[in-house]
Enzyme design. Sequence first.
Site, PDB file in Angstrom:
ATOM      1  N   TYR A 153       0.833  -1.201   0.000  1.00 41.15           N
ATOM      2  CA  TYR A 153       0.000   0.000   0.000  1.00 41.15           C
ATOM      3  C   TYR A 153       0.868   1.252   0.000  1.00 41.15           C
ATOM      4  CZ  TYR A 153      -3.836   3.170   0.774  1.00 41.15           C
ATOM      5  OH  TYR A 153      -4.753   4.165   0.603  1.00 41.15           O
ATOM      6  N   PHE A 168      -5.548  21.618 -24.457  1.00 41.58           N
ATOM      7  CA  PHE A 168      -5.977  20.236 -24.597  1.00 41.58           C
ATOM      8  C   PHE A 168      -7.286  20.077 -23.836  1.00 41.58           C
ATOM      9  CE2 PHE A 168      -6.330  15.774 -23.568  1.00 41.58           C
ATOM     10  CZ  PHE A 168      -6.307  15.259 -24.853  1.00 41.58           C
ATOM     11  N   THR A 169      -8.171  19.231 -24.364  1.00 44.06           N
ATOM     12  CA  THR A 169      -9.554  19.146 -23.882  1.00 44.06           C
ATOM     13  C   THR A 169      -9.674  18.924 -22.372  1.00 44.06           C
ATOM     14  OG1 THR A 169      -9.515  16.831 -24.538  1.00 44.06           O
ATOM     15  CG2 THR A 169     -10.525  18.378 -26.070  1.00 44.06           C
ATOM     16  N   ASP A 193       2.792  20.308 -20.252  1.00 43.86           N
ATOM     17  CA  ASP A 193       2.005  19.123 -20.556  1.00 43.86           C
ATOM     18  C   ASP A 193       2.964  18.287 -21.390  1.00 43.86           C
ATOM     19  OD1 ASP A 193       0.478  17.151 -21.670  1.00 43.86           O
ATOM     20  OD2 ASP A 193      -1.246  18.425 -22.088  1.00 43.86           O
ATOM     21  N   LYS A 226       0.770   7.900 -23.415  1.00 45.42           N
ATOM     22  CA  LYS A 226       1.308   8.305 -24.717  1.00 45.42           C
ATOM     23  C   LYS A 226       2.789   7.909 -24.776  1.00 45.42           C
ATOM     24  CE  LYS A 226      -2.762  10.440 -24.759  1.00 45.42           C
ATOM     25  NZ  LYS A 226      -2.924  11.658 -24.044  1.00 45.42           N
ATOM     26  N   ARG A 266     -11.379  16.407 -34.503  1.00 46.11           N
ATOM     27  CA  ARG A 266     -10.747  17.457 -33.704  1.00 46.11           C
ATOM     28  C   ARG A 266     -11.122  18.780 -34.357  1.00 46.11           C
ATOM     29  NH1 ARG A 266     -10.816  15.771 -29.222  1.00 46.11           N
ATOM     30  NH2 ARG A 266      -9.096  14.768 -28.162  1.00 46.11           N
ATOM     31  N   PHE A 284     -17.549  15.714 -27.253  1.00 54.09           N
ATOM     32  CA  PHE A 284     -17.110  14.837 -28.351  1.00 54.09           C
ATOM     33  C   PHE A 284     -17.082  13.363 -27.961  1.00 54.09           C
ATOM     34  CE2 PHE A 284     -12.863  14.113 -26.677  1.00 54.09           C
ATOM     35  CZ  PHE A 284     -12.693  15.205 -25.838  1.00 54.09           C
TER      36      PHE A 284
HETATM   37  C1  LIG Z   1      -4.011  12.507 -23.498  1.00 56.00           C
HETATM   38  C2  LIG Z   1      -3.592  13.860 -23.181  1.00 56.00           C
HETATM   39  C3  LIG Z   1      -3.792  14.402 -21.908  1.00 56.00           C
HETATM   40  C4  LIG Z   1      -4.570  13.695 -20.814  1.00 56.00           C
HETATM   41  O1  LIG Z   1      -3.996  12.507 -20.429  1.00 56.00           O
HETATM   42  P1  LIG Z   1      -4.861  11.215 -20.022  1.00 56.00           P
HETATM   43  O2  LIG Z   1      -3.837  10.201 -19.665  1.00 56.00           O
HETATM   44  O3  LIG Z   1      -5.691  10.840 -21.210  1.00 56.00           O
HETATM   45  O4  LIG Z   1      -5.706  11.595 -18.862  1.00 56.00           O
HETATM   46  C5  LIG Z   1      -3.313  15.676 -21.669  1.00 56.00           C
HETATM   47  N1  LIG Z   1      -2.698  16.383 -22.613  1.00 56.00           N
HETATM   48  C6  LIG Z   1      -2.493  15.903 -23.850  1.00 56.00           C
HETATM   49  C7  LIG Z   1      -1.794  16.737 -24.863  1.00 56.00           C
HETATM   50  C8  LIG Z   1      -2.944  14.637 -24.178  1.00 56.00           C
HETATM   51  O5  LIG Z   1      -2.765  14.177 -25.416  1.00 56.00           O
END
Ligand SMILES: *Cc1c(COP(=O)(O)O)cnc(C)c1O
Length: 480
Positions: free
Chosen positions: A86, A138-139, A229, A272, A396, A463
């Site tokens: 934990y 970013f969304t 980011d 990613k 997009r 979306f």
């Molecule tokens: C995917 C993404 C995020 C968010 O990450 P998640 O792991 O999907 O929560 C943030 N910024 C960018 C540019 C992304 O492509």
Amino acid sequence: MIALFNLTSLEVQCMEQIRAEPYRIKMVEPIKQTTREERLRAIREAGYNTFLLKSEDVYIDLLTDSGTSAMSDRQWAAMMLGDEAYSGSRNFYHLVETVREIYGFRYVIPTHQGRGAEHILATLLIKPRDYVPWNMYFTTTRAHQERAGGQFVDVIIDEAHDPAAEHPFKGNVDLDKLENLIKKVGPDKIPYLSLAVTVNMAGGQPVSLENLRKTRELCSRYGIPIYFDATRCAENAYLIQQREEGQRHRPVREILREMMSYGDGCTMSGKKDCLVNIGGFLATNDRELYERATEIVTLFEGFPTYGGLAGRDMEAMAVGIREMVDDAYLAHRVGQVAYLGQQLIDAGVPIVRPIGGHAVFLDARAFLPHLSQDQLPAQALAAALYVESGVRAMERGIVSAGRDPKTGDHRYPKLELVRLTIPRRVYTDRHMDVVAQAVVNLHREAEDIPGLEFVYEPATLRFFTARFRPLRDSRILGPR
Ligand SMILES: *Cc1c(COP(=O)(O)O)cnc(C)c1O
């Protein structure tokens, strides 16, 4: 010999450069092709929203590169080394050590994925009526910043909004826009600058080292922290290596360290560049912020040494972080995206230029000039591509941009794109040939693609779950 005799020196060079995937396959997952009738039924059931399709009904899935990577044999082996304690799991310490080495940030908090880290950062730093400048947006990140009371301000260079502009670093911050904002609202109203590397929404476009350096200087002058980011930071580093003067001979690893040295920390979606199916983290050099973050992470994610991840997930991510900065891997990764994009350019299909790091973006306005933006061209194009070929892509454009929270009107982004996102290490170049052919065929009958209208529209991040119907009967999308 005779055939070679006719080749230009450039073609000979290209032949010498033929390179295949820098891996071999030791496990396979069958995928199946469906009939046009089956796909027409599937897209109707999905409300013409590719997010709502069942993955089983998809032949080549280019919806996203998020969590879709193939892990290496070493990462799978690392999964067996999970220390599922934990607190104080050794996998956590391995992850921290790896982030320190590859990114250079001191404090690390694992989160279940990128948005977990965005949530923590936005909650801790943003106050109501603050402004958060960004090189585009970013969304999910923007949704978190707005939820915390902040207002997003776009400070990306103008070229980023023009799909045809051939700028090598379309992700760059426009320093004048940023400084004007700082002067207008005052540095106290700007808790941090969000810096995306690469910029997904602009077409996977990188930021240059020179721009990062200057942005840092400007922000330091006003005492404004920079949070990356860093979702696709390794791909950004590779594009710097390829495109920025004097960087060709530096390893990506070294470029990435320099990039990150211009920020105070980052949020990371491990799904990613870190080559894992789930995971993320918040990293910072700010000890006080870290201490406050350990309190919130416990509330929303989990204890600070696992943050919503199993020990094995942290271990796989630590191994993935080292693999993501391998020059040979990145050359193929980014090269495969370019390979697909170049085929489309050669066939006259309008795409965002230059080709970015993780995806090829179709310019839906130019592809479907007969549709207005209110007729949701990118959404319609993604649906049509699926019906014609079984290839799944993502909108997009206006649908992703959502509505202005103040006025309630659609936001009308300049870019109206369909993203063909390439998962890492999953498909071969031959799959890219199939995708290219499908897009080129569709381009020939583009005028037959009708627009769409909403039949269901959720309030946030619409979306993902919105449903649509075609504006008229057509061969491609079937009856209205
Ligand atoms: C995917 C993404 C995020 C968010 O990450 P998640 O792991 O999907 O929560 C943030 N910024 C960018 C540019 C992304 O492509």
